[in-house]
Scaffold this active site. Structure first.
Site, PDB file in Angstrom:
ATOM      1  N   GLY A  10       0.808  -1.216   0.000  1.00  0.00           N
ATOM      2  CA  GLY A  10       0.000   0.000   0.000  1.00  0.00           C
ATOM      3  C   GLY A  10       0.839   1.263   0.000  1.00  0.00           C
ATOM      4  CB  SER A  12       0.233   4.095  -4.652  1.00  0.00           C
ATOM      5  OG  SER A  12      -1.040   3.923  -4.063  1.00  0.00           O
ATOM      6  N   GLY A  14      -0.407   8.066   1.033  1.00  0.00           N
ATOM      7  CA  GLY A  14      -0.628   8.052   2.475  1.00  0.00           C
ATOM      8  C   GLY A  14       0.521   7.524   3.306  1.00  0.00           C
ATOM      9  CE  LYS A  38       3.930   8.127 -14.224  1.00  0.00           C
ATOM     10  NZ  LYS A  38       4.452   9.296 -13.502  1.00  0.00           N
ATOM     11  CG  ASP A  54      -4.595  -6.756  -7.333  1.00  0.00           C
ATOM     12  OD1 ASP A  54      -4.977  -6.863  -6.144  1.00  0.00           O
ATOM     13  OD2 ASP A  54      -5.377  -6.557  -8.276  1.00  0.00           O
ATOM     14  CB  SER A 130      -5.729  -3.530  12.645  1.00  0.00           C
ATOM     15  OG  SER A 130      -7.115  -3.761  12.773  1.00  0.00           O
ATOM     16  CE1 TYR A 147     -10.312  -0.325   6.161  1.00  0.00           C
ATOM     17  CE2 TYR A 147     -11.284   0.598   8.150  1.00  0.00           C
ATOM     18  CZ  TYR A 147     -10.189   0.411   7.332  1.00  0.00           C
ATOM     19  OH  TYR A 147      -8.971   0.928   7.685  1.00  0.00           O
ATOM     20  CB  SER A 148     -15.027  -1.948  11.210  1.00  0.00           C
ATOM     21  OG  SER A 148     -14.851  -0.553  11.006  1.00  0.00           O
ATOM     22  CB  SER A 150     -11.891  -6.843   6.831  1.00  0.00           C
ATOM     23  OG  SER A 150     -11.487  -5.484   6.727  1.00  0.00           O
ATOM     24  CE  LYS A 151      -7.699  -2.380   7.687  1.00  0.00           C
ATOM     25  NZ  LYS A 151      -6.314  -2.641   7.223  1.00  0.00           N
TER      26      LYS A 151
END
Length: 228
Positions: A10, A12, A14, A38, A54, A130, A147-148, A150-151
């Site tokens: 992750g 790319s 932030g 890139k 990916d 997480s 989302y939450s 999964s975390k």
């Protein structure tokens, strides 16, 4: 401090993007993985390698194995930072929506960790990022069911791996982040201004990934000074 071989997902934008720069500035070797390579490639940093990756593409994991075998032979730190956020009412969240989020946030973390583990040393460190949304008893927000949850799943996964590998290493820990000013936060809470920048959080994660496994294994640290 001797240079480390570090894999970060992750990257790319932030926190991940900032982590790559911080590790490289300290002289560590970095493999930066993101679907969009890139932004990192444009930095042109000699001790940073990057290619499109990916978490949902099985073939891409072989590329990671090949890179480590041909260039490093071992990995000291793995930071599972990539994540997919879905902000959608539960009544509209389909089975495919859940599967897509879990494929990145849970299955991808599990598979990359499994692939990298044979290259990791006893004192290696796997750090999974997480969210406070995955912490039992913490504030929850509507729209983040996939989302939450999964975390929360990767927290339990990390605890299990710490137990399974406690005799041989590496160490596994989780940082459950609160609000950080990133593109992902803007997607979840449009207009909200977080008290912590991506760079500030990256500096914390950098230090923890380098030293935290001396003091913690199978632990979840809540890194939050705000709600959300």
């Amino acid at each position: 401090m001797s240079s480390k071989n570090v894999i970060i997902t992750g990257t790319s934008r932030g926190i991940g993007f900032e982590l790559v720069k911080l590790f490289s500035e300290l002289g560590h070797n970095v493999l930066a993985l993101s679907r969009n390579a890139k932004p990192i490639e444009d930095l042109g940093i000699k001790n940073v390698s990057s290619f499109s990756f990916d978490l949902c593409n099985v073939d891409d994991y072989r590329n990671v194995e090949r890179f480590v075998e041909e260039n490093w032979n071992s990995v000291d730190i793995l930071i599972n930072n990539a994540g997919l956020l879905l902000n959608k009412p539960f009544s509209e969240t389909t089975l495919k929506d859940f599967a897509k989020v879990y494929e990145t946030n849970v299955y991808g973390v599990a598979e990359l960790t499994r692939v990298v583990l044979p290259f990791m040393k006893k004192q290696g460190h796997v750090v999974t990022i997480s969210s406070m949304g995955g912490i039992q008893g913490s504030m929850k927000f509507p729209g983040l069911a996939a989302y939450s949850s999964s975390k929360g799943a990767v927290i339990t996964l990390s605890e299990l791996l710490a137990e399974e590998y406690k005799a041989t290493g590496p160490q596994f820990n989780v940082l459950a982040l609160g609000a950080v000013q990133t593109e992902m936060l803007e997607e979840a809470f449009p207009g909200y201004e977080a008290p912590t920048s991506a760079l500030e959080m990256a500096e914390y994660i950098l230090d923890f990934s380098l030293t935290g496994n001396k003091y913690f294994n199978g632990k979840v640290l809540q890194v939050s000074n705000s709600t959300p």
